[in-house]
Structure formats: C-alpha cells, structure tokens
Design a protein around this motif. Structure first.
Motif, PDB file in Angstrom:
ATOM      1  N   SER A  41       4.609   9.587  12.460  1.00 18.95           N
ATOM      2  CA  SER A  41       5.213  10.578  11.551  1.00 18.95           C
ATOM      3  C   SER A  41       4.938  10.130  10.122  1.00 18.95           C
ATOM      4  N   SER A  42       4.234  11.014   9.404  1.00 22.81           N
ATOM      5  CA  SER A  42       3.786  10.685   8.056  1.00 22.81           C
ATOM      6  C   SER A  42       3.950  11.895   7.158  1.00 22.81           C
ATOM      7  N   THR A  43       4.200  11.647   5.854  1.00 20.99           N
ATOM      8  CA  THR A  43       4.255  12.773   4.915  1.00 20.99           C
ATOM      9  C   THR A  43       2.974  12.815   4.081  1.00 20.99           C
ATOM     10  N   LYS A  44       2.025  11.899   4.390  1.00 21.26           N
ATOM     11  CA  LYS A  44       0.800  11.837   3.582  1.00 21.26           C
ATOM     12  C   LYS A  44      -0.285  12.703   4.203  1.00 21.26           C
ATOM     13  N   PRO A  45      -1.147  13.291   3.349  1.00 21.93           N
ATOM     14  CA  PRO A  45      -2.187  14.179   3.897  1.00 21.93           C
ATOM     15  C   PRO A  45      -3.040  13.496   4.968  1.00 21.93           C
ATOM     16  N   ARG A  48      12.905   9.807  10.173  1.00 20.02           N
ATOM     17  CA  ARG A  48      11.718   9.582  11.014  1.00 20.02           C
ATOM     18  C   ARG A  48      10.844   8.439  10.488  1.00 20.02           C
ATOM     19  N   LEU A  49      11.452   7.596   9.630  1.00 20.38           N
ATOM     20  CA  LEU A  49      10.690   6.557   8.934  1.00 20.38           C
ATOM     21  C   LEU A  49       9.952   5.615   9.872  1.00 20.38           C
ATOM     22  N   PHE A  50      10.630   5.187  10.928  1.00 20.15           N
ATOM     23  CA  PHE A  50      10.016   4.200  11.830  1.00 20.15           C
ATOM     24  C   PHE A  50       9.532   4.841  13.130  1.00 20.15           C
ATOM     25  N   ASP A 103       0.744   4.126  -2.697  1.00 26.56           N
ATOM     26  CA  ASP A 103       0.538   5.537  -2.308  1.00 26.56           C
ATOM     27  C   ASP A 103       1.619   6.409  -2.926  1.00 26.56           C
ATOM     28  N   ALA A 104       2.877   5.914  -2.854  1.00 21.71           N
ATOM     29  CA  ALA A 104       4.002   6.711  -3.369  1.00 21.71           C
ATOM     30  C   ALA A 104       3.827   6.920  -4.881  1.00 21.71           C
ATOM     31  N   LEU A 105       3.396   5.866  -5.586  1.00 21.84           N
ATOM     32  CA  LEU A 105       3.231   5.970  -7.036  1.00 21.84           C
ATOM     33  C   LEU A 105       2.046   6.855  -7.396  1.00 21.84           C
ATOM     34  N   ARG A 117       0.845  -1.210   0.000  1.00 22.76           N
ATOM     35  CA  ARG A 117       0.000   0.000   0.000  1.00 22.76           C
ATOM     36  C   ARG A 117       0.873   1.251   0.000  1.00 22.76           C
ATOM     37  N   ASN A 118       1.962   1.216   0.763  1.00 24.97           N
ATOM     38  CA  ASN A 118       2.858   2.376   0.783  1.00 24.97           C
ATOM     39  C   ASN A 118       3.433   2.614  -0.603  1.00 24.97           C
ATOM     40  N   ALA A 119       3.798   1.511  -1.294  1.00 20.43           N
ATOM     41  CA  ALA A 119       4.347   1.651  -2.650  1.00 20.43           C
ATOM     42  C   ALA A 119       3.285   2.251  -3.569  1.00 20.43           C
ATOM     43  N   GLY A 142       9.727  -3.268  -3.914  1.00 21.87           N
ATOM     44  CA  GLY A 142      10.323  -2.035  -4.440  1.00 21.87           C
ATOM     45  C   GLY A 142       9.329  -1.283  -5.309  1.00 21.87           C
ATOM     46  N   ASP A 143       9.565   0.015  -5.460  1.00 16.12           N
ATOM     47  CA  ASP A 143       8.728   0.786  -6.394  1.00 16.12           C
ATOM     48  C   ASP A 143       9.578   1.881  -7.016  1.00 16.12           C
ATOM     49  N   ASN A 144       9.130   2.389  -8.166  1.00 21.89           N
ATOM     50  CA  ASN A 144       9.894   3.458  -8.822  1.00 21.89           C
ATOM     51  C   ASN A 144       9.233   4.821  -8.592  1.00 21.89           C
ATOM     52  N   GLY A 190      -2.178  10.389   6.384  1.00 26.29           N
ATOM     53  CA  GLY A 190      -1.404   9.276   6.936  1.00 26.29           C
ATOM     54  C   GLY A 190      -1.394   9.299   8.459  1.00 26.29           C
ATOM     55  N   MET A 191      -1.330   8.095   9.048  1.00 28.67           N
ATOM     56  CA  MET A 191      -1.231   8.022  10.512  1.00 28.67           C
ATOM     57  C   MET A 191       0.211   7.878  10.945  1.00 28.67           C
ATOM     58  N   GLY A 192       1.055   7.437  10.014  1.00 27.03           N
ATOM     59  CA  GLY A 192       2.459   7.272  10.357  1.00 27.03           C
ATOM     60  C   GLY A 192       2.708   6.118  11.312  1.00 27.03           C
ATOM     61  N   LEU A 193       1.860   5.092  11.238  1.00 27.32           N
ATOM     62  CA  LEU A 193       2.045   3.936  12.127  1.00 27.32           C
ATOM     63  C   LEU A 193       2.447   2.676  11.372  1.00 27.32           C
ATOM     64  N   GLY A 194       2.163   2.669  10.043  1.00 29.42           N
ATOM     65  CA  GLY A 194       2.338   1.449   9.250  1.00 29.42           C
ATOM     66  C   GLY A 194       3.713   0.812   9.402  1.00 29.42           C
ATOM     67  N   LEU A 195       4.761   1.603   9.191  1.00 26.48           N
ATOM     68  CA  LEU A 195       6.100   1.015   9.192  1.00 26.48           C
ATOM     69  C   LEU A 195       6.530   0.586  10.586  1.00 26.48           C
ATOM     70  N   SER A 196       6.127   1.364  11.611  1.00 25.62           N
ATOM     71  CA  SER A 196       6.549   0.930  12.956  1.00 25.62           C
ATOM     72  C   SER A 196       5.813  -0.351  13.332  1.00 25.62           C
ATOM     73  N   GLY A 246      10.701   7.946  -3.992  1.00 24.74           N
ATOM     74  CA  GLY A 246      11.760   7.574  -3.054  1.00 24.74           C
ATOM     75  C   GLY A 246      11.602   8.310  -1.731  1.00 24.74           C
ATOM     76  N   ILE A 247      12.633   8.216  -0.902  1.00 22.75           N
ATOM     77  CA  ILE A 247      12.544   8.754   0.459  1.00 22.75           C
ATOM     78  C   ILE A 247      13.672   9.747   0.704  1.00 22.75           C
ATOM     79  N   THR A 248      13.313  10.951   1.121  1.00 24.36           N
ATOM     80  CA  THR A 248      14.326  11.986   1.361  1.00 24.36           C
ATOM     81  C   THR A 248      15.054  11.677   2.671  1.00 24.36           C
TER      82      THR A 248
HETATM   83  P1  ADP Z   1       1.745   6.322   6.654  1.00 24.65           P
HETATM   84  O1  ADP Z   1       1.607   5.425   5.445  1.00 24.65           O
HETATM   85  O2  ADP Z   1       0.485   6.417   7.447  1.00 24.65           O
HETATM   86  O3  ADP Z   1       2.339   7.650   6.343  1.00 24.65           O
HETATM   87  P2  ADP Z   1       3.994   4.628   7.360  1.00 24.65           P
HETATM   88  O4  ADP Z   1       4.640   4.391   8.683  1.00 24.65           O
HETATM   89  O5  ADP Z   1       3.549   3.402   6.622  1.00 24.65           O
HETATM   90  O6  ADP Z   1       2.765   5.585   7.648  1.00 24.65           O
HETATM   91  O7  ADP Z   1       4.977   5.428   6.432  1.00 24.65           O
HETATM   92  C1  ADP Z   1       5.666   6.551   6.964  1.00 24.65           C
HETATM   93  C2  ADP Z   1       6.203   7.393   5.840  1.00 24.65           C
HETATM   94  O8  ADP Z   1       7.213   6.678   5.127  1.00 24.65           O
HETATM   95  C3  ADP Z   1       5.187   7.764   4.782  1.00 24.65           C
HETATM   96  O9  ADP Z   1       4.397   8.889   5.175  1.00 24.65           O
HETATM   97  C4  ADP Z   1       6.075   8.083   3.603  1.00 24.65           C
HETATM   98  O10 ADP Z   1       6.608   9.393   3.707  1.00 24.65           O
HETATM   99  C5  ADP Z   1       7.251   7.133   3.792  1.00 24.65           C
HETATM  100  N1  ADP Z   1       7.158   5.962   2.894  1.00 24.65           N
HETATM  101  C6  ADP Z   1       6.813   4.704   3.240  1.00 24.65           C
HETATM  102  N2  ADP Z   1       6.856   3.894   2.167  1.00 24.65           N
HETATM  103  C7  ADP Z   1       7.255   4.656   1.121  1.00 24.65           C
HETATM  104  C8  ADP Z   1       7.500   4.392  -0.282  1.00 24.65           C
HETATM  105  N3  ADP Z   1       7.352   3.173  -0.802  1.00 24.65           N
HETATM  106  N4  ADP Z   1       7.907   5.443  -1.048  1.00 24.65           N
HETATM  107  C9  ADP Z   1       8.069   6.673  -0.531  1.00 24.65           C
HETATM  108  N5  ADP Z   1       7.846   6.985   0.776  1.00 24.65           N
HETATM  109  C10 ADP Z   1       7.451   5.982   1.579  1.00 24.65           C
END
Ligand code: ADP
Length: 354
Positions: A297-301, A291-293, A250-252, A246-248, A278-280, A303-309, A283-285
């Motif tokens: 913390s989320s960059t999405k409008p 603050r990825l994990f 969303d990014a695309l 789903r994150n991939a 992987g996705d094209n 987003g909850m920022g919980l998925g990766l943790s 990417g991630i700055t």
């Molecule tokens: P959320 O999806 O709710 O933002 P996550 O913990 O899953 O929470 O992701 C945190 C942040 O990591 C995202 O807001 C995004 O900025 C970044 N991220 C995760 N996966 C990708 C990806 N495949 N490409 C670019 N950024 C990503």
C-alpha cells in the motif's frame, strides 16, 4: 630560484600537489610529489624532462591557465600559471585518487541497490507466501471434502472423481512451492556482528549525499560522540536507514516546504538506542496511517508499498521496534529502537547542521 620560491614550492608540496617551476624552456625546481612522479634533474630542458608522461610535453606549450589532461588514460590534469615575467609554475593534479573514490562510491551504491533488490524480492516472497498459504490450504480442504461427498453419493462418477483428484494434486503442488518459499525466506537470519550505530548513520547518509544535495535539503544530525554498539546485520540495518531517509526525501520532493529539512537523532537510554528520522514534509494522514505497514500500500505514483513493512520486519529480526509519530512542527518522524550491547548512560550529543 630564490629562497622564497623554494619555500613556497615546499609549502605547496605539503598539500600534495605535484609542482615544478620553469625559467623559459628550463626546469628550475620541482617539489617532492613531482619528483616522485617524474624524477629528473633541474637545469635540463623542460621538454625532455616531460617526455615520460604522455601528453605533458604538449601541455607545456599550451597557453597559460588552460587545463590539459595527460597520462595514458588522462589521469593527470596539467595547468601552468605565470609566477613573474620569467617563471612559470606547473601543477599536475592526480585524478586517480578522486576517480578511485568515485568508483568506490559507485560500487557501494551498486552493492546497496543489489542488496535492496534481493531483500525486496525475499520480502515479497515472504508476503506472498503468507497471503497465498491461507486460500490455497482452504481450497485443498474444500476439494478433499467435495471428493469425499461425491464418492459417497455418486461412486460411479469416476471422471468427476478423477478430475477432483487432479485438482487436489495441483493445489498440493502449489502449496509445496509456497512452503519452499517460506522455508527460504525464514532461513534468512540476520548476521550478529558488533556494529556502531553512529558509524552506520554516517555510512547511510554518505550513500545519499548526492540526493540530499540535489534536493537542497538541510540535514540536522544529533549523534552521540561515542560509538553506540548494537548487535546485528549491518546491511539490513543500513537498508532500514536508507529506506526511512528515502521516504523522507520522497515526501519533501512530492510536497516541498519552504525550507525542507531532515533531522536524524540517535539517543541512548540505558540499554536501548533509539534512532529518529524526521522530516518537515506533508506528514501522514489518518487514512495513510491505517495502512502504513500493510504490504503493497503506497500513496506514491511508482511506490511498491513494501519499504516500511520490510523495515519493520528487519528491525523485529533484531529484537527491536519500529514506529512513527507526528512532529509538532509539521511532518513526521520514524523511530526505531534496538538493544545496546553494553549498558551505557546517554553520552553527550554533538549537533551538526549541513
Ligand atoms: P513506498 O515508499 O513504496 O510507498 P513504504 O512502505 O516505504 O512504501 O511507504 C508507504 C507509505 O507511507 C508511502 O507511500 C507514504 O504514503 C507513507 N510515508 C512513508 N514515509 C513517509 C514520510 N516520511 N512522509 C510522508 N509519508 C510517508
């Protein structure tokens, strides 16, 4: 009805369609699936033969080519086509299997969403409990210290001392609640079933097929031909895969490249299996990486920022590891590695592009 028609009817019947042929108003042939559905004698009036199936008699007089629903809940679709100047072929499509399949897919999605919500709530509980435990413990200690000093210096300030007692009681109560949340979340142990990671990848992709199609994303799959057995909790591991996919997506979606692509690769290296998503996308700055994990913390409008943790803690519960790398061709790749149940050499891989 000549031999060729009978053979044709039989061959079409092999495909599972229910077929019947009419000569004017008379039924002249029907294949086995149709016979099973509407047992009847050839040579009889088509209208009489059609009676048992609700709506079929009307479908038999509808214009050729028109698709008509019949059956009590419209579970069959009837269509007639002309075979020659005299003969008409009727085909009945049984939609029940398709509807069941659709229902099963919806149930699977609903089940996953439910699990996803309960895992998120549980993880949120665990994160909040962890974050709140420290300040609440510190507040209780400060209040106790303050009360001791006040009691020593101003033993007659009974109202203030009673108020401090109450404050300590309240904080102790809050910390007991936090303790219960921690106990609950820590008791959530993964199941230890024998699972096939390859199958798990297919199942997870199956749950996202609509999203992949809607976003017109090319999917490249590189999976071993043999099963890759791991020990764990299918729901939790599926949760991780779905989150990463789903994150991939969303990014695309947020920053769409000319040819959006997701590649999923599973490799086995001795006693360790590594899954890569992987996705094209953009990417991630370095700022996001830092603050990825970090929970919330989320960059999405939205987003909850919980998925990766959550993903990371679920993988760690399985004695595994989750990390991320940058793709040379742009975008990023999330990896997780898990112990394989039996020592196996890397099986040959199968490549598929959709
Ligand atoms: P959320 O999806 O709710 O933002 P996550 O913990 O899953 O929470 O992701 C945190 C942040 O990591 C995202 O807001 C995004 O900025 C970044 N991220 C995760 N996966 C990708 C990806 N495949 N490409 C670019 N950024 C990503």
């Amino acid at each position: 009805m000549n031999r060729v028609d009978a053979d044709l009817l039989h061959a079409l019947g092999e495909l599972g369609d229910a077929l019947a042929i009419f000569d004017g108003d008379f039924l002249v042939a029907l294949n086995a699936p149709m016979q099973a559905l509407l047992p009847g004698e050839v040579g009889g009036l088509a209208e009489d033969w059609a009676q048992p199936l609700h709506g079929l008699a009307s479908a038999l007089v509808a214009p050729l080519g028109v698709r008509m629903r019949c059956g009590v809940s419209g579970e069959y679709v009837a269509q007639r086509v002309a075979l020659d100047a005299r003969h008409v072929l009727l085909r009945l499509d049984d939609e029940r299997e398709r509807l069941h399949h659709l229902q099963r897919q919806l149930d699977d999605r609903e089940g996953l969403l439910f699990t996803s919500r309960s895992l998120t709530v549980s993880e949120m509980g665990s994160v909040l409990a962890h974050e709140l435990n420290q300040p609440i413990g510190a507040t209780a200690n400060l209040l106790r210290g303050l009360k001791l000093r006040l009691a020593r210096r101003h033993p007659d300030d009974t109202d203030e001392l009673a108020a401090l007692d109450k404050a300590v009681q309240q904080v102790t109560y809050a910390s007991q609640i936090i303790g219960r949340v921690r106990e609950y979340t820590q008791s959530r142990q993964p199941k230890t079933e024998r699972l096939d990671l390859v199958e798990l990848v297919h199942q997870s992709l199956g749950l996202l097929d609509w999203d992949l199609q809607r976003e017109a994303v090319r999917l490249v799959l590189r999976l071993p031909l043999q099963p890759v057995p791991v020990q764990g909790d299918a729901v939790m591991l599926q949760q991780v895969l779905i989150n990463l996919l789903r994150n991939a997506l969303d990014a695309l979606r947020l920053d769409r490249p000319a040819e959006p692509l997701i590649d999923v690769e599973l490799i086995v290296d001795g006693a360790r299996a590594e899954l890569r998503v992987g996705d094209n996308g953009p990417g991630i700055t370095p700022q996001t990486e830092a603050r990825l994990f970090v929970p919330f913390s989320s960059t999405k409008p939205n987003g909850m920022g919980l998925g990766l943790s959550i993903c990371r803690s679920l993988i760690e519960m399985h004695q595994g590891r989750l990390w991320f790398t940058r793709r040379d061709a742009g975008g990023c790749c999330f990896h997780f590695a898990l112990p394989v149940m039996t020592a196996a050499a890397t099986p040959p891989t199968q490549e598929r592009t959709t």
